[in-house]
Design an enzyme around this catalytic site. Structure first.
Site, PDB file in Angstrom:
ATOM      1  N   HIS A 136       0.836  -1.193   0.000  1.00 44.02           N
ATOM      2  CA  HIS A 136       0.000   0.000   0.000  1.00 44.02           C
ATOM      3  C   HIS A 136       0.875   1.249   0.000  1.00 44.02           C
ATOM      4  O   HIS A 136       2.086   1.190   0.234  1.00 44.02           O
ATOM      5  CB  HIS A 136      -0.906   0.007   1.234  1.00 44.02           C
ATOM      6  CG  HIS A 136      -0.144   0.137   2.524  1.00 44.02           C
ATOM      7  ND1 HIS A 136       0.347  -0.958   3.202  1.00 44.02           N
ATOM      8  CD2 HIS A 136       0.237   1.228   3.236  1.00 44.02           C
ATOM      9  CE1 HIS A 136       0.987  -0.544   4.286  1.00 44.02           C
ATOM     10  NE2 HIS A 136       0.939   0.780   4.332  1.00 44.02           N
ATOM     11  N   SER A 148       1.002   4.800   2.017  1.00 50.91           N
ATOM     12  CA  SER A 148       0.465   5.519   3.171  1.00 50.91           C
ATOM     13  C   SER A 148       0.158   6.967   2.811  1.00 50.91           C
ATOM     14  O   SER A 148       0.944   7.640   2.137  1.00 50.91           O
ATOM     15  CB  SER A 148       1.463   5.484   4.338  1.00 50.91           C
ATOM     16  OG  SER A 148       1.637   4.174   4.814  1.00 50.91           O
ATOM     17  N   TYR A 192       3.812  13.769   6.797  1.00 50.80           N
ATOM     18  CA  TYR A 192       5.117  14.408   6.725  1.00 50.80           C
ATOM     19  C   TYR A 192       5.065  15.653   5.839  1.00 50.80           C
ATOM     20  O   TYR A 192       4.306  15.717   4.875  1.00 50.80           O
ATOM     21  CB  TYR A 192       6.153  13.427   6.195  1.00 50.80           C
ATOM     22  CG  TYR A 192       6.255  12.184   7.055  1.00 50.80           C
ATOM     23  CD1 TYR A 192       6.937  12.185   8.258  1.00 50.80           C
ATOM     24  CD2 TYR A 192       5.618  11.000   6.654  1.00 50.80           C
ATOM     25  CE1 TYR A 192       7.008  11.047   9.054  1.00 50.80           C
ATOM     26  CE2 TYR A 192       5.686   9.854   7.437  1.00 50.80           C
ATOM     27  CZ  TYR A 192       6.377   9.891   8.636  1.00 50.80           C
ATOM     28  OH  TYR A 192       6.428   8.762   9.414  1.00 50.80           O
ATOM     29  N   PRO A 203       6.358  14.688   1.820  1.00 47.37           N
ATOM     30  CA  PRO A 203       6.267  13.229   1.716  1.00 47.37           C
ATOM     31  C   PRO A 203       6.893  12.673   0.440  1.00 47.37           C
ATOM     32  O   PRO A 203       6.825  13.291  -0.627  1.00 47.37           O
ATOM     33  CB  PRO A 203       4.754  12.978   1.730  1.00 47.37           C
ATOM     34  CG  PRO A 203       4.153  14.243   1.215  1.00 47.37           C
ATOM     35  CD  PRO A 203       5.042  15.342   1.713  1.00 47.37           C
ATOM     36  N   PHE A 222       6.206   9.609  -1.543  1.00 43.38           N
ATOM     37  CA  PHE A 222       5.228   8.526  -1.640  1.00 43.38           C
ATOM     38  C   PHE A 222       5.874   7.263  -2.215  1.00 43.38           C
ATOM     39  O   PHE A 222       6.544   7.307  -3.235  1.00 43.38           O
ATOM     40  CB  PHE A 222       4.047   8.957  -2.504  1.00 43.38           C
ATOM     41  CG  PHE A 222       3.298  10.120  -1.939  1.00 43.38           C
ATOM     42  CD1 PHE A 222       2.491   9.966  -0.821  1.00 43.38           C
ATOM     43  CD2 PHE A 222       3.407  11.373  -2.514  1.00 43.38           C
ATOM     44  CE1 PHE A 222       1.797  11.040  -0.290  1.00 43.38           C
ATOM     45  CE2 PHE A 222       2.718  12.450  -1.995  1.00 43.38           C
ATOM     46  CZ  PHE A 222       1.915  12.292  -0.878  1.00 43.38           C
ATOM     47  N   HIS A 223       5.641   6.163  -1.542  1.00 45.48           N
ATOM     48  CA  HIS A 223       6.267   4.908  -1.945  1.00 45.48           C
ATOM     49  C   HIS A 223       5.413   3.736  -1.475  1.00 45.48           C
ATOM     50  O   HIS A 223       4.533   3.890  -0.619  1.00 45.48           O
ATOM     51  CB  HIS A 223       7.671   4.788  -1.348  1.00 45.48           C
ATOM     52  CG  HIS A 223       7.670   4.811   0.156  1.00 45.48           C
ATOM     53  ND1 HIS A 223       7.665   5.986   0.884  1.00 45.48           N
ATOM     54  CD2 HIS A 223       7.642   3.809   1.071  1.00 45.48           C
ATOM     55  CE1 HIS A 223       7.648   5.714   2.172  1.00 45.48           C
ATOM     56  NE2 HIS A 223       7.625   4.392   2.317  1.00 45.48           N
ATOM     57  N   SER A 252       6.084  -0.019   0.042  1.00 44.79           N
ATOM     58  CA  SER A 252       7.048  -0.996   0.537  1.00 44.79           C
ATOM     59  C   SER A 252       6.681  -2.390   0.034  1.00 44.79           C
ATOM     60  O   SER A 252       5.527  -2.803   0.125  1.00 44.79           O
ATOM     61  CB  SER A 252       7.080  -0.981   2.062  1.00 44.79           C
ATOM     62  OG  SER A 252       7.536   0.279   2.538  1.00 44.79           O
TER      63      SER A 252
END
Length: 253
Positions: free
Chosen positions: A109, A111, A192, A195, A197-198, A200
């Site tokens: 996903h 976050s 943050y 940010p 966006f990534h 994992s």
């Protein structure tokens, strides 16, 4: 006179007659009403409050489970993990040579908020507010263009992730701004400031960021060789909010 006052009088007056004693009925604590979330799709997950890291690959809770406190965060679930399997398998093979604790992330996903604590009485107003702002967002295509390395704030786990491209980043920033406005109204922590966006896909126990960074160029070469063949942009049509063992789903227009 209220029933509570009668109970107080009964306990303090030895001369009360028999009729007063009959009024001393134990008071039952009323149950809180269930929030009306009929306008939001909800998925109930299995209850799981076991804090033994050995039972879940060494993962450690950011904060311990407390009854009545709901660990909550907002995210986008990647809808086509099967498209990633070959890339994940190739990257996993490389990382296991670096650290044998490397495992594949179960729920991939992106976050859109930090994890925060939500009290029961906040569920309905927060989910209703999220529904109001997220239902006006248009669907968009999500794409990735790099392999990145991150470590969690507690430095207990290192993640290999796919970073989103510039176009996806702009869409996600717009969504996060709307979510942050809602969280600010409830005095909850915002995301943050800048940010990255990534998503994992692999994780390793401990802080192994520097070690993996030494191999990052090679990992990106593997990713770039495969992505144009099997990893097409995916249309995103909803955002999820996981709170405790429930997932609230907000569909875009």
């Amino acid at each position: 006179m209220s029933a509570l006052n009668l109970l107080c009088d009964y306990g303090s007056d030895d001369t009360s007659d028999e009729s007063d004693k009959d009024i001393s009925i134990p008071l039952k604590k009323p149950k809180l009403p269930t929030p009306n979330l009929s306008g939001v799709s909800t998925v109930v997950l299995s209850e799981e409050h076991i804090d033994d890291p050995s039972l879940h690959n060494g993962r450690i809770r950011t904060f311990s489970h407390v009854r009545g406190n709901w660990a909550t965060f907002v995210y986008i679930e990647y809808p086509k993990k099967d498209k990633l399997l070959k890339i994940i398998d190739l990257l996993h093979t490389v990382l296991t040579t670096i650290d044998e604790s490397c495992i594949v992330c179960e729920n991939v996903h992106i976050s859109l908020s930090k994890t925060f604590v939500l009290r029961y009485h906040m569920i309905k107003p927060l989910t209703t507010s999220l529904q109001e702002v997220l239902s006006n967002i248009e669907s968009f295509d999500l794409n990735f263009d790099s392999v990145e390395v991150y470590c969690n704030e507690e430095k207990t786990r290192t993640f290999l992730a796919l970073g989103v491209d510039a176009m996806s980043h702009e869409y996600l920033i717009n969504i996060v701004e709307k979510i942050d406005n809602i969280l600010g109204d409830f005095k909850l922590p915002k995301f943050y400031e800048n940010p990255l966006f990534h998503m994992s896909i692999l994780s390793i126990n401990g802080n192994k960021k520097e070690l993996i960074l030494k191999n990052l160029q090679y990992l990106n070469e593997i990713f770039n060789h495969q992505k144009n063949k099997i990893l097409n942009p995916v249309n995103i049509i909803k955002v999820n909010c996981k709170s405790g063992n429930k997932v609230y789903q907000y569909c875009f227009k």
